[in-house]
Motif scaffolding. Structure first.
Motif, PDB file in Angstrom:
ATOM      1  N   LYS A  43       0.809  -1.221   0.000  1.00 36.76           N
ATOM      2  CA  LYS A  43       0.000   0.000   0.000  1.00 36.76           C
ATOM      3  C   LYS A  43       0.847   1.278   0.000  1.00 36.76           C
ATOM      4  CE  LYS A  43      -4.194  -1.958   2.078  1.00 36.76           C
ATOM      5  NZ  LYS A  43      -3.813  -3.365   1.909  1.00 36.76           N
ATOM      6  N   LYS A  44       2.046   1.185  -0.552  1.00 34.54           N
ATOM      7  CA  LYS A  44       2.900   2.370  -0.684  1.00 34.54           C
ATOM      8  C   LYS A  44       2.591   3.132  -1.979  1.00 34.54           C
ATOM      9  CE  LYS A  44       5.274   1.620   3.082  1.00 34.54           C
ATOM     10  NZ  LYS A  44       6.683   1.173   3.016  1.00 34.54           N
ATOM     11  N   ILE A  45       2.047   2.436  -2.978  1.00 34.23           N
ATOM     12  CA  ILE A  45       1.594   3.085  -4.206  1.00 34.23           C
ATOM     13  C   ILE A  45       0.191   2.569  -4.520  1.00 34.23           C
ATOM     14  CG2 ILE A  45       3.920   3.379  -5.127  1.00 34.23           C
ATOM     15  CD1 ILE A  45       3.382   1.032  -7.019  1.00 34.23           C
ATOM     16  N   THR A  46      -0.551   3.350  -5.279  1.00 33.11           N
ATOM     17  CA  THR A  46      -1.924   2.971  -5.619  1.00 33.11           C
ATOM     18  C   THR A  46      -1.948   2.088  -6.870  1.00 33.11           C
ATOM     19  OG1 THR A  46      -2.283   4.881  -7.058  1.00 33.11           O
ATOM     20  CG2 THR A  46      -2.737   5.174  -4.695  1.00 33.11           C
ATOM     21  N   THR A  47      -3.101   1.473  -7.095  1.00 27.56           N
ATOM     22  CA  THR A  47      -3.279   0.677  -8.320  1.00 27.56           C
ATOM     23  C   THR A  47      -3.109   1.556  -9.553  1.00 27.56           C
ATOM     24  OG1 THR A  47      -4.811  -0.808  -7.182  1.00 27.56           O
ATOM     25  CG2 THR A  47      -4.874  -0.816  -9.589  1.00 27.56           C
ATOM     26  N   PHE A  48      -3.624   2.781  -9.499  1.00 30.68           N
ATOM     27  CA  PHE A  48      -3.467   3.706 -10.628  1.00 30.68           C
ATOM     28  C   PHE A  48      -1.998   3.987 -10.899  1.00 30.68           C
ATOM     29  CE2 PHE A  48      -2.809   8.044 -12.170  1.00 30.68           C
ATOM     30  CZ  PHE A  48      -3.486   7.984 -13.381  1.00 30.68           C
ATOM     31  N   GLU A  49      -1.220   4.242  -9.856  1.00 30.48           N
ATOM     32  CA  GLU A  49       0.212   4.535 -10.033  1.00 30.48           C
ATOM     33  C   GLU A  49       0.949   3.334 -10.616  1.00 30.48           C
ATOM     34  OE1 GLU A  49       1.305   7.811  -6.603  1.00 30.48           O
ATOM     35  OE2 GLU A  49       0.921   5.744  -5.967  1.00 30.48           O
ATOM     36  N   LEU A  50       0.587   2.139 -10.169  1.00 30.57           N
ATOM     37  CA  LEU A  50       1.206   0.925 -10.699  1.00 30.57           C
ATOM     38  C   LEU A  50       0.909   0.774 -12.190  1.00 30.57           C
ATOM     39  CD1 LEU A  50       2.625  -1.879 -10.150  1.00 30.57           C
ATOM     40  CD2 LEU A  50       0.309  -2.784  -9.815  1.00 30.57           C
ATOM     41  N   LEU A  51      -0.371   0.859 -12.544  1.00 30.47           N
ATOM     42  CA  LEU A  51      -0.762   0.660 -13.939  1.00 30.47           C
ATOM     43  C   LEU A  51      -0.265   1.793 -14.830  1.00 30.47           C
ATOM     44  CD1 LEU A  51      -4.385  -0.718 -13.460  1.00 30.47           C
ATOM     45  CD2 LEU A  51      -2.271  -2.002 -13.848  1.00 30.47           C
ATOM     46  N   ARG A  52      -0.234   3.009 -14.299  1.00 33.61           N
ATOM     47  CA  ARG A  52       0.312   4.140 -15.055  1.00 33.61           C
ATOM     48  C   ARG A  52       1.769   3.878 -15.414  1.00 33.61           C
ATOM     49  NH1 ARG A  52       3.665   8.204 -13.580  1.00 33.61           N
ATOM     50  NH2 ARG A  52       3.561  10.204 -14.726  1.00 33.61           N
ATOM     51  N   ASN A  53       2.550   3.425 -14.441  1.00 37.61           N
ATOM     52  CA  ASN A  53       3.956   3.137 -14.710  1.00 37.61           C
ATOM     53  C   ASN A  53       4.096   2.059 -15.769  1.00 37.61           C
ATOM     54  OD1 ASN A  53       6.435   1.195 -13.922  1.00 37.61           O
ATOM     55  ND2 ASN A  53       7.000   3.340 -13.586  1.00 37.61           N
ATOM     56  N   TRP A  54       3.359   0.975 -15.612  1.00 40.29           N
ATOM     57  CA  TRP A  54       3.456  -0.122 -16.579  1.00 40.29           C
ATOM     58  C   TRP A  54       3.061   0.348 -17.980  1.00 40.29           C
ATOM     59  CZ3 TRP A  54       0.949  -4.898 -13.704  1.00 40.29           C
ATOM     60  CH2 TRP A  54       1.841  -5.340 -12.703  1.00 40.29           C
ATOM     61  N   ALA A  55       2.035   1.179 -18.083  1.00 39.12           N
ATOM     62  CA  ALA A  55       1.571   1.644 -19.396  1.00 39.12           C
ATOM     63  C   ALA A  55       2.615   2.538 -20.055  1.00 39.12           C
ATOM     64  CB  ALA A  55       0.249   2.384 -19.256  1.00 39.12           C
ATOM     65  N   ILE A  56       3.122   3.523 -19.315  1.00 40.73           N
ATOM     66  CA  ILE A  56       4.114   4.446 -19.878  1.00 40.73           C
ATOM     67  C   ILE A  56       5.384   3.702 -20.248  1.00 40.73           C
ATOM     68  CG2 ILE A  56       5.605   6.429 -19.374  1.00 40.73           C
ATOM     69  CD1 ILE A  56       3.343   7.420 -17.498  1.00 40.73           C
ATOM     70  N   VAL A  57       5.831   2.832 -19.358  1.00 41.83           N
ATOM     71  CA  VAL A  57       7.093   2.122 -19.590  1.00 41.83           C
ATOM     72  C   VAL A  57       6.976   1.168 -20.775  1.00 41.83           C
ATOM     73  CG1 VAL A  57       8.708   0.456 -18.590  1.00 41.83           C
ATOM     74  CG2 VAL A  57       7.927   2.395 -17.236  1.00 41.83           C
ATOM     75  N   SER A  58       5.859   0.467 -20.879  1.00 44.13           N
ATOM     76  CA  SER A  58       5.715  -0.455 -22.006  1.00 44.13           C
ATOM     77  C   SER A  58       5.648   0.298 -23.334  1.00 44.13           C
ATOM     78  CB  SER A  58       4.473  -1.338 -21.828  1.00 44.13           C
ATOM     79  OG  SER A  58       3.303  -0.551 -21.720  1.00 44.13           O
ATOM     80  N   ILE A  59       4.991   1.463 -23.351  1.00 41.61           N
ATOM     81  CA  ILE A  59       4.958   2.287 -24.567  1.00 41.61           C
ATOM     82  C   ILE A  59       6.365   2.783 -24.913  1.00 41.61           C
ATOM     83  CG2 ILE A  59       4.156   4.482 -25.527  1.00 41.61           C
ATOM     84  CD1 ILE A  59       1.530   4.008 -23.896  1.00 41.61           C
ATOM     85  N   GLY A  60       7.078   3.273 -23.913  1.00 44.87           N
ATOM     86  CA  GLY A  60       8.445   3.731 -24.145  1.00 44.87           C
ATOM     87  C   GLY A  60       9.358   2.608 -24.608  1.00 44.87           C
ATOM     88  N   ASN A  61       9.232   1.434 -24.001  1.00 44.72           N
ATOM     89  CA  ASN A  61      10.018   0.279 -24.423  1.00 44.72           C
ATOM     90  C   ASN A  61       9.747  -0.067 -25.882  1.00 44.72           C
ATOM     91  OD1 ASN A  61       9.842  -1.678 -21.302  1.00 44.72           O
ATOM     92  ND2 ASN A  61      11.048   0.117 -21.834  1.00 44.72           N
ATOM     93  N   PHE A  62       8.468   0.012 -26.277  1.00 45.38           N
ATOM     94  CA  PHE A  62       8.093  -0.274 -27.660  1.00 45.38           C
ATOM     95  C   PHE A  62       8.740   0.726 -28.623  1.00 45.38           C
ATOM     96  CE2 PHE A  62       5.241   0.356 -31.302  1.00 45.38           C
ATOM     97  CZ  PHE A  62       5.162  -0.949 -31.802  1.00 45.38           C
TER      98      PHE A  62
END
Length: 271
Positions: free
Chosen positions: A102-121
């Protein structure tokens, strides 16, 4: 607690704390730095895949030599990510530890994964274009190009569940490599910790979503815009059809089988 291990490394419990703390920082990094670091990571993994394909294209090597030596060379990708600093989707699956605590929210987790996966692509496909334009695949009388085509054709033809389970096994090893790299205090420590798990997943033929973002688009460029004699078997539909189960498998392997397991062991339970 490190002293009981008898060497200068962080203990597993200390690693768990470090990964959780860094996970909070990663989740709250501003958009532009996150995206730029993600582009770098996509390119770094692509460079590892490029190195791997050079080894795989050599017909003089035995099967085992190709797989193991190719895996060792592929390791340069994650070494660059960890040592030089970059944001890699598969490694960032470990942010689930900070989320579970509970140090980060579900939104923060998914936001990171979305941005990072787009950048990786962007980074991986951008590197694919540069490599194509450089005529690097023409090396070894075109054997390198043929190897890209062979690998990509096998990936897009892979059944959904095969790709999914190969994705799970891949990211268990990738996240264990990241986990062990956090135990090290020097560049050498981190490199050694990374090489064995990464070379193992590559040698075993498991599936890494970001590496596929480099290899399959490059194969499509070779198929469509060079005189390789390849048929149009590698398509964007096949690419995304391959990518989806691998991404899902990577998430299960990294987030559930590594991140949540270690969270339960070292962060949820009092030691």
């Amino acid at each position: 607690m490190s002293e009981i291990f008898g060497f200068d490394a962080f203990s597993p419990k200390e690693i768990a704390v470090r990964i959780e703390t860094i996970g909070v920082t990663k989740a709250r990094l501003p958009l532009i730095p996150t995206l730029m670091l993600s582009v770098l990571a996509g390119a770094f993994i692509g460079l590892g895949a490029l190195y791997f394909v050079i080894v795989k294209s050599d017909p003089a090597l035995s099967f085992a030599a190709k797989q193991v030596l190719g895996g060792v060379t592929f390791s340069i990708g994650l070494i660059l990510v960890i040592v030089a600093g970059a944001e890699l989707f598969t490694g960032n699956n470990l942010l689930v530890m900070a989320w579970a605590d509970k140090k980060i929210t579900t939104f923060e987790l998914l936001r990171n994964w979305a941005i990072v996966s787009i950048g990786n692509f962007i980074g991986a496909t951008g590197l694919a274009l540069l490599v194509f334009l450089s005529h690097h695949p023409d090396m070894n009388n075109g054997a390198v190009a043929q190897e890209y085509l062979r690998i990509a054709a096998a990936k897009v033809a892979m059944p959904f569940w095969t790709a999914f389970f190969k994705g799970i096994l891949c990211n268990v090893l990738v996240c264990m490599a990241v986990w062990m790299a956090f135990a090290g205090r020097s560049v050498i420590d981190k490199a050694v910790a990374i090489i064995f798990p990464i070379s193992a997943f590559v040698a075993a033929g498991f599936e890494h979503s970001i590496a596929n973002m480099f290899m399959i688009p490059l194969a499509m460029l070779l198929q469509n815009f060079s005189s390789t004699g390849a048929t149009d078997t590698i398509t964007w539909t096949g690419f995304f059809g391959s990518l989806i189960p691998v991404i899902l498998g990577n998430i299960v392997g990294g987030s559930v089988l590594v991140g949540l397991v270690y969270h339960i062991i070292y962060r949820q339970q009092p030691l």
